[in-house]
Write a protein that holds these residues in place. Structure first.
Motif, PDB file in Angstrom:
ATOM      1  N   PRO A 190       9.517   7.974  -9.478  1.00  0.00           N
ATOM      2  CA  PRO A 190       9.354   8.264 -10.902  1.00  0.00           C
ATOM      3  C   PRO A 190       9.205   6.986 -11.738  1.00  0.00           C
ATOM      4  O   PRO A 190       9.900   6.006 -11.517  1.00  0.00           O
ATOM      5  CB  PRO A 190      10.634   8.990 -11.291  1.00  0.00           C
ATOM      6  N   GLY A 191       8.298   7.013 -12.668  1.00  0.00           N
ATOM      7  CA  GLY A 191       8.100   5.892 -13.575  1.00  0.00           C
ATOM      8  C   GLY A 191       7.142   4.843 -13.064  1.00  0.00           C
ATOM      9  O   GLY A 191       6.586   4.079 -13.835  1.00  0.00           O
ATOM     10  N   LEU A 192       6.929   4.788 -11.781  1.00  0.00           N
ATOM     11  CA  LEU A 192       6.045   3.770 -11.227  1.00  0.00           C
ATOM     12  C   LEU A 192       4.583   4.145 -11.424  1.00  0.00           C
ATOM     13  O   LEU A 192       3.735   3.291 -11.554  1.00  0.00           O
ATOM     14  CB  LEU A 192       6.327   3.562  -9.734  1.00  0.00           C
ATOM     15  N   GLY A 193       4.298   5.426 -11.507  1.00  0.00           N
ATOM     16  CA  GLY A 193       2.930   5.871 -11.669  1.00  0.00           C
ATOM     17  C   GLY A 193       2.347   5.550 -13.028  1.00  0.00           C
ATOM     18  O   GLY A 193       1.141   5.430 -13.184  1.00  0.00           O
ATOM     19  N   LEU A 253       1.520   6.409  -6.935  1.00  0.00           N
ATOM     20  CA  LEU A 253       0.353   7.175  -7.355  1.00  0.00           C
ATOM     21  C   LEU A 253       0.599   8.669  -7.215  1.00  0.00           C
ATOM     22  O   LEU A 253       0.176   9.463  -8.053  1.00  0.00           O
ATOM     23  CB  LEU A 253      -0.862   6.748  -6.528  1.00  0.00           C
ATOM     24  N   LEU A 254       1.293   9.055  -6.159  1.00  0.00           N
ATOM     25  CA  LEU A 254       1.577  10.467  -5.926  1.00  0.00           C
ATOM     26  C   LEU A 254       2.763  10.971  -6.743  1.00  0.00           C
ATOM     27  O   LEU A 254       3.041  12.158  -6.746  1.00  0.00           O
ATOM     28  CB  LEU A 254       1.837  10.707  -4.435  1.00  0.00           C
ATOM     29  N   ILE A 284       0.826  -1.207   0.000  1.00  0.00           N
ATOM     30  CA  ILE A 284       0.000   0.000   0.000  1.00  0.00           C
ATOM     31  C   ILE A 284       0.859   1.255   0.000  1.00  0.00           C
ATOM     32  O   ILE A 284       0.582   2.217  -0.719  1.00  0.00           O
ATOM     33  CB  ILE A 284      -0.974  -0.014   1.191  1.00  0.00           C
ATOM     34  N   ILE A 285       1.939   1.251   0.761  1.00  0.00           N
ATOM     35  CA  ILE A 285       2.833   2.417   0.806  1.00  0.00           C
ATOM     36  C   ILE A 285       3.490   2.644  -0.546  1.00  0.00           C
ATOM     37  O   ILE A 285       3.537   3.776  -1.047  1.00  0.00           O
ATOM     38  CB  ILE A 285       3.883   2.250   1.926  1.00  0.00           C
ATOM     39  N   LEU A 317       0.199  -4.096  -7.016  1.00  0.00           N
ATOM     40  CA  LEU A 317       0.534  -4.012  -5.596  1.00  0.00           C
ATOM     41  C   LEU A 317      -0.704  -3.763  -4.751  1.00  0.00           C
ATOM     42  O   LEU A 317      -0.864  -4.348  -3.672  1.00  0.00           O
ATOM     43  CB  LEU A 317       1.558  -2.895  -5.360  1.00  0.00           C
ATOM     44  N   LEU A 318      -1.599  -2.914  -5.238  1.00  0.00           N
ATOM     45  CA  LEU A 318      -2.825  -2.643  -4.502  1.00  0.00           C
ATOM     46  C   LEU A 318      -3.707  -3.885  -4.416  1.00  0.00           C
ATOM     47  O   LEU A 318      -4.251  -4.195  -3.352  1.00  0.00           O
ATOM     48  CB  LEU A 318      -3.594  -1.503  -5.161  1.00  0.00           C
ATOM     49  N   VAL A 319      -3.830  -4.622  -5.494  1.00  0.00           N
ATOM     50  CA  VAL A 319      -4.630  -5.844  -5.492  1.00  0.00           C
ATOM     51  C   VAL A 319      -4.036  -6.879  -4.540  1.00  0.00           C
ATOM     52  O   VAL A 319      -4.763  -7.523  -3.779  1.00  0.00           O
ATOM     53  CB  VAL A 319      -4.760  -6.411  -6.920  1.00  0.00           C
TER      54      VAL A 319
END
Length: 55
Positions: A25-28, A20-21, A13-14, A36-38
């Protein structure tokens, strides 16, 4: 074992929030943040359904 699952869920979640924020860089722009959220939601639901508590 259950504390490890909660730790993995918290880390997922972190990292998802950081991606998301835009802190990472690049992960968004990738689908990794949603994976990861699932994973985190599945782990939390598994712990709740199986009757395990956080501590």
């Amino acid at each position: 074992m259950r504390s490890i699952l909660w730790l993995v869920a918290a880390v997922c979640i972190i990292v998802w929030l950081l991606g998301l924020l835009g802190v990472i860089p690049g992960l968004g722009s990738s689908n990794l943040i949603y994976i990861l959220l699932v994973i985190a939601v599945i782990i939390i639901l598994y712990n709740i359904i199986s009757g395990r508590s956080a501590m």
